[in-house]
Motif scaffolding. Sequence first.
Motif, PDB file in Angstrom:
ATOM      1  N   ARG A  38       0.835  -1.191   0.000  1.00  0.00           N
ATOM      2  CA  ARG A  38       0.000   0.000   0.000  1.00  0.00           C
ATOM      3  C   ARG A  38       0.869   1.241   0.000  1.00  0.00           C
ATOM      4  O   ARG A  38       2.012   1.229   0.457  1.00  0.00           O
ATOM      5  N   GLN A  39       0.308   2.310  -0.512  1.00  0.00           N
ATOM      6  CA  GLN A  39       0.982   3.595  -0.532  1.00  0.00           C
ATOM      7  C   GLN A  39      -0.020   4.659  -0.110  1.00  0.00           C
ATOM      8  O   GLN A  39      -0.972   4.945  -0.834  1.00  0.00           O
ATOM      9  N   ALA A  40       0.208   5.222   1.067  1.00  0.00           N
ATOM     10  CA  ALA A  40      -0.651   6.263   1.599  1.00  0.00           C
ATOM     11  C   ALA A  40      -0.205   7.618   1.063  1.00  0.00           C
ATOM     12  O   ALA A  40       0.946   7.788   0.656  1.00  0.00           O
ATOM     13  N   ASN A  43       3.386   9.129   1.572  1.00  0.00           N
ATOM     14  CA  ASN A  43       4.257   8.080   2.105  1.00  0.00           C
ATOM     15  C   ASN A  43       4.823   7.201   1.000  1.00  0.00           C
ATOM     16  O   ASN A  43       4.359   7.217  -0.141  1.00  0.00           O
ATOM     17  N   GLU A  88      -5.675   5.614   9.284  1.00  0.00           N
ATOM     18  CA  GLU A  88      -4.310   5.473   8.803  1.00  0.00           C
ATOM     19  C   GLU A  88      -4.122   4.315   7.829  1.00  0.00           C
ATOM     20  O   GLU A  88      -3.048   4.170   7.240  1.00  0.00           O
ATOM     21  N   ASP A  89      -5.142   3.484   7.651  1.00  0.00           N
ATOM     22  CA  ASP A  89      -5.101   2.434   6.637  1.00  0.00           C
ATOM     23  C   ASP A  89      -5.426   2.972   5.245  1.00  0.00           C
ATOM     24  O   ASP A  89      -5.292   2.245   4.257  1.00  0.00           O
ATOM     25  N   THR A  90      -5.867   4.206   5.174  1.00  0.00           N
ATOM     26  CA  THR A  90      -6.201   4.813   3.890  1.00  0.00           C
ATOM     27  C   THR A  90      -4.980   4.831   2.979  1.00  0.00           C
ATOM     28  O   THR A  90      -3.923   5.346   3.352  1.00  0.00           O
ATOM     29  N   ALA A  91      -5.120   4.257   1.787  1.00  0.00           N
ATOM     30  CA  ALA A  91      -4.007   4.144   0.856  1.00  0.00           C
ATOM     31  C   ALA A  91      -4.497   3.516  -0.438  1.00  0.00           C
ATOM     32  O   ALA A  91      -5.616   3.004  -0.514  1.00  0.00           O
ATOM     33  N   TYR A  93      -3.939   0.324  -2.518  1.00  0.00           N
ATOM     34  CA  TYR A  93      -3.445  -1.022  -2.255  1.00  0.00           C
ATOM     35  C   TYR A  93      -3.118  -1.714  -3.571  1.00  0.00           C
ATOM     36  O   TYR A  93      -3.931  -1.726  -4.498  1.00  0.00           O
ATOM     37  N   GLN A 115      -8.152   1.860  -4.527  1.00  0.00           N
ATOM     38  CA  GLN A 115      -8.202   2.835  -3.442  1.00  0.00           C
ATOM     39  C   GLN A 115      -9.014   2.310  -2.272  1.00  0.00           C
ATOM     40  O   GLN A 115     -10.144   1.846  -2.438  1.00  0.00           O
ATOM     41  N   THR A 117     -10.311   3.885   1.323  1.00  0.00           N
ATOM     42  CA  THR A 117     -10.440   5.101   2.111  1.00  0.00           C
ATOM     43  C   THR A 117     -11.233   4.806   3.371  1.00  0.00           C
ATOM     44  O   THR A 117     -12.364   4.317   3.298  1.00  0.00           O
TER      45      THR A 117
END
Length: 120
Positions: A38-40, A43, A88-91, A93, A115, A117
């Motif tokens: 994953r990439q938030a 980040n 904070e899991d929003t990213a 995937y 995505q 969210t």
Amino acid sequence: QVQLVESGGGLVQPGGSLRLSCAASGTKFSISDMGWYRQAPGNQRELVAAITRGGSTNYADPVKGRFTISRDNAKNTVYLQMNSLKPEDTAVYYCNAHGTRWGVIESDYWGPGTQVTVSS
């Protein structure tokens, strides 16, 4: 060509659940390890979970106890069950698979990303 197709992303409230799926398809190939990254926003891309063909798993510390990775070898499909989701899991995937075509050509394959969210 080997292609990965992802599904299951979307918008969910904190504490909710989502299940991601990723199916690999192609000609004369086999898949060994598979995983989810994953990439938030703002980040770097990070490993979330990985699973070997034999079913051994490992998880990133932030998701341990909440996420579960699994696979169906007959369908070349990997899943990620995500419970107790946090903002904070929003990213985005991404599905990843290491495969061998024609018995000799090894490559890493990536899905286009989906995505996730988590927001109230």
